[in-house]
Motif scaffolding. Structure first.
Motif, PDB file in Angstrom:
ATOM      1  N   LYS A  51       0.828  -1.210   0.000  1.00 37.08           N
ATOM      2  CA  LYS A  51       0.000   0.000   0.000  1.00 37.08           C
ATOM      3  C   LYS A  51       0.864   1.262   0.000  1.00 37.08           C
ATOM      4  N   ILE A  52       1.971   1.228   0.692  1.00 33.40           N
ATOM      5  CA  ILE A  52       2.901   2.370   0.674  1.00 33.40           C
ATOM      6  C   ILE A  52       3.434   2.551  -0.748  1.00 33.40           C
ATOM      7  N   ASP A  53       3.916   1.467  -1.333  1.00 31.19           N
ATOM      8  CA  ASP A  53       4.525   1.521  -2.668  1.00 31.19           C
ATOM      9  C   ASP A  53       3.542   1.957  -3.754  1.00 31.19           C
ATOM     10  N   SER A  54       2.287   1.569  -3.605  1.00 32.73           N
ATOM     11  CA  SER A  54       1.284   1.898  -4.625  1.00 32.73           C
ATOM     12  C   SER A  54       0.641   3.262  -4.404  1.00 32.73           C
ATOM     13  N   GLY A  55       0.956   3.901  -3.270  1.00 32.80           N
ATOM     14  CA  GLY A  55       0.360   5.210  -2.981  1.00 32.80           C
ATOM     15  C   GLY A  55      -1.068   5.120  -2.481  1.00 32.80           C
ATOM     16  N   THR A  56      -1.464   3.961  -2.003  1.00 28.56           N
ATOM     17  CA  THR A  56      -2.824   3.765  -1.507  1.00 28.56           C
ATOM     18  C   THR A  56      -3.124   4.648  -0.305  1.00 28.56           C
ATOM     19  N   TYR A  57      -2.123   4.847   0.540  1.00 21.50           N
ATOM     20  CA  TYR A  57      -2.338   5.659   1.740  1.00 21.50           C
ATOM     21  C   TYR A  57      -2.269   7.142   1.379  1.00 21.50           C
ATOM     22  N   SER A  58      -3.420   7.796   1.336  1.00 18.38           N
ATOM     23  CA  SER A  58      -3.439   9.229   1.064  1.00 18.38           C
ATOM     24  C   SER A  58      -3.273  10.035   2.351  1.00 18.38           C
ATOM     25  N   ASP A 110      -1.296  15.799   4.521  1.00 18.30           N
ATOM     26  CA  ASP A 110      -2.240  15.092   3.681  1.00 18.30           C
ATOM     27  C   ASP A 110      -2.411  15.927   2.429  1.00 18.30           C
ATOM     28  N   LEU A 112      -2.886  15.202  -0.736  1.00 14.94           N
ATOM     29  CA  LEU A 112      -3.988  14.864  -1.624  1.00 14.94           C
ATOM     30  C   LEU A 112      -5.304  15.382  -1.047  1.00 14.94           C
TER      31      LEU A 112
END
Length: 160
Positions: A51-58, A110, A112
């Motif tokens: 999730k970190i690598d994919s940018g899932t955590y906004s 944050d 985003l």
């Protein structure tokens, strides 16, 4: 987030055992079927890293929720004096200490969410208030272009 993840992965016991090893992957379903009946939201360090690598955590809070769920799952499934339970407690203590020492701006950052909030602001007539700030003004349309340019240092929402 990556630094916090790396902190968890690198934590060792006094005898050099890597505490996070058991938390890297989810328990094998074929061996721990009851885990998946009891634990409604399985979580492991590998999923968190993906999730970190994919940018899932906004937002930091979404990352933190997953980290804390992982520890809660370990405490829910395992006996209080088991090694997994104790390792979860030690890792959570290390994480809590790490977060406590982070500047508030890091946890609150944050971009985003801030971007979406700014772009979503509308006036009483429903017009977007951010529209005219998306680009620098055209030189020929603005008599004060050079003053605006100097005062903003060419900063506009579109550059974010």
């Amino acid at each position: 987030m990556l630094a916090a993840w790396e902190l968890l992965c690198g934590r060792t016991s006094t005898d050099g055992r890597v505490l996070a090893e058991i938390f890297m992957d989810l328990p094998p379903r074929e061996l721990y079927g009851d885990y998946y009946e009891l634990i409604k939201r399985p979580m492991c360090l590998r999923l968190i890293k993906e999730k970190i690598d994919s940018g899932t955590y906004s937002k930091w809070k979404f990352f933190e929720e997953d980290v804390l769920v992982m520890f809660e799952n370990a405490r829910t499934y395992n006996l209080p004096h088991s090694q997994v339970y104790l390792d979860a407690a030690a890792l959570q203590d290390a994480y809590t200490q790490y977060v406590k020492n982070l500047p508030a701006s890091v946890k609150a950052e944050d971009m985003l969410g801030a971007w979406e909030a700014l772009c979503g602001v509308r006036d009483s007539g429903g017009r977007s208030c951010a529209g005219e700030f998306m680009d620098l003004p055209a030189r020929e349309l603005c008599l004060l272009y050079s003053i605006i340019l100097l005062s903003t240092d060419q900063f506009c929402f579109g550059i974010l």
